[in-house]
Design an enzyme around this catalytic site. Structure first.
Site, PDB file in Angstrom:
ATOM      1  CE  LYS A 114      -3.198  -2.610   2.865  1.00 39.46           C
ATOM      2  NZ  LYS A 114      -3.445  -2.943   4.270  1.00 39.46           N
TER       3      LYS A 114
HETATM    4  N1  GLU Z   1      -2.101  -6.467  10.053  1.00 35.95           N
HETATM    5  C1  GLU Z   1      -0.894  -6.969   9.458  1.00 35.95           C
HETATM    6  C2  GLU Z   1      -0.720  -6.369   8.091  1.00 35.95           C
HETATM    7  O1  GLU Z   1      -1.686  -5.984   7.467  1.00 35.95           O
HETATM    8  C3  GLU Z   1      -0.864  -8.472   9.337  1.00 35.95           C
HETATM    9  C4  GLU Z   1      -0.682  -9.141  10.622  1.00 35.95           C
HETATM   10  C5  GLU Z   1      -0.576 -10.642  10.601  1.00 35.95           C
HETATM   11  O2  GLU Z   1      -1.076 -11.306   9.674  1.00 35.95           O
HETATM   12  O3  GLU Z   1      -0.003 -11.168  11.539  1.00 35.95           O
HETATM   13  O4  GLU Z   1       0.370  -6.288   7.633  1.00 35.95           O
END
Ligand code: GLU
Length: 315
Positions: free
Chosen positions: A244
């Site tokens: 992103k």
């Molecule tokens: N929220 C994290 C991200 O979007 C991913 C966390 C996970 O899968 O442990 O990069």
């Protein structure tokens, strides 16, 4: 324990081709194991979250046929659980308050002649560890995990094979609650995976480097250690991981079967060239199950790699 998997997007932008790969892999692994698949919106880092993007992500997943088996959970509703986990860690002597500013850390490292930097981050020298005098009269800022005495963490990745990291020397005592009061990703992810009984973490390879910190936290909190599989990354035209942050386009879901097909290709799954979404997903589950059975026979899907500059810690 019966299989539970999850996809845990941060709502900082809509899904892109890379995040769909991680979502699809976690869904396929859950389906291939006859397990359940959960979705958790990781909105702890509130300033980075974009209003409304959580709903967009859930719609994108649904359009690709990736429907969670239970209502999604938002981490912003989980403050009490994180606070309780932190309290447990403090009571057990595993977490401590840190009064250091970034400059304090730089000065302490310079005084030790240490030039050790990791991905541009300083390895925290442990200045506020209780055995070193604690806060030295300063105000508490962040809360950190005491990583001492743990030695190297050896862990197994179902795709990457054997991995090892000494968290104390390579990362340092890491932050659990930030100086601005926000919960750190490491604590939130471990508490929530434990709470939901997640048995298998399937996510992008850029997150692999966080795993030893999460294993340390699981041990300190007495939580079971899930199995891990880190998926291949989608690279942008510049050869860097699509993200992103570097302007990855939101997914074009005019033809969701095609988007799923492309994501499956990144995962190394050979699928029939055309099909409806339902047919594509069913073929992908069969192909994934076959690939996992083959990998189990040859013990690993890919040669081990060492973490590199694409590693990422969600903030
Ligand atoms: N929220 C994290 C991200 O979007 C991913 C966390 C996970 O899968 O442990 O990069």
């Amino acid at each position: 324990m019966s299989y539970s998997g999850r996809f845990a997007p941060s709502p900082t932008g809509p899904l892109h081709a890379g995040s769909l790969v991680a979502a699809l892999a976690s869904w396929l692994d859950a389906r291939a194991h006859g397990g359940r698949w959960l979705v958790r919106i990781e909105d702890v880092d509130r300033p980075r979250c974009v209003a409304g993007v959580d709903a967009v992500i859930l719609q994108q997943l649904a359009r690709c046929g990736l429907l969670p088996d239970a209502p999604p959970v938002w981490q912003s509703t989980r403050d009490a659980a994180y606070a309780q986990a932190l309290q447990t860690l403090v009571a057990g002597g595993s977490a401590y308050a840190c009064g250091c500013t970034r400059k304090d850390v730089d000065d302490a490292l310079a005084a030790q002649g240490v030039v050790h930097q990791r991905h541009g981050e300083r390895v925290y020298p442990g200045s506020c560890r209780p055995e070193r005098g604690g806060l030295h009269g300063r105000l508490a800022r962040a809360m950190r995990l005491h990583t001492g005495r743990s030695g190297p963490i050896d862990w197994h990745d179902r795709r990457l094979g054997a991995q090892r990291q000494n968290v104390e020397t390579e990362v340092g005592d890491f932050v659990l609650r930030r100086a601005d009061g926000l919960w750190a990703y490491q604590l939130a992810v471990v508490v929530d995976d434990g709470w939901r009984g997640v048995t298998d973490v399937v996510r992008g390879a850029d997150l692999a480097d966080n795993t030893p910190r999460q294993i340390l936290l699981q041990r300190a909190l007495g939580l079971p250690e899930p199995r891990y599989l880190h998926t291949p990354l989608v690279l942008g035209a510049d050869g860097n991981k699509l993200s992103k942050q570097n302007g990855a386009q939101a997914l074009d879901l005019a033809d969701p079967a095609l988007a799923v097909h492309q994501a499956a290709q990144v995962l190394g799954l050979a699928l029939p060239a055309t099909g409806t979404l339902a047919e594509t997903l069913a073929a992908a589950v069969r192909a994934w199950a076959g690939m996992m059975a083959g990998a189990a026979a040859s013990s690993s899907l890919a040669p081990p790699i060492t973490p590199h500059s694409e590693d990422r810690t969600p903030s």
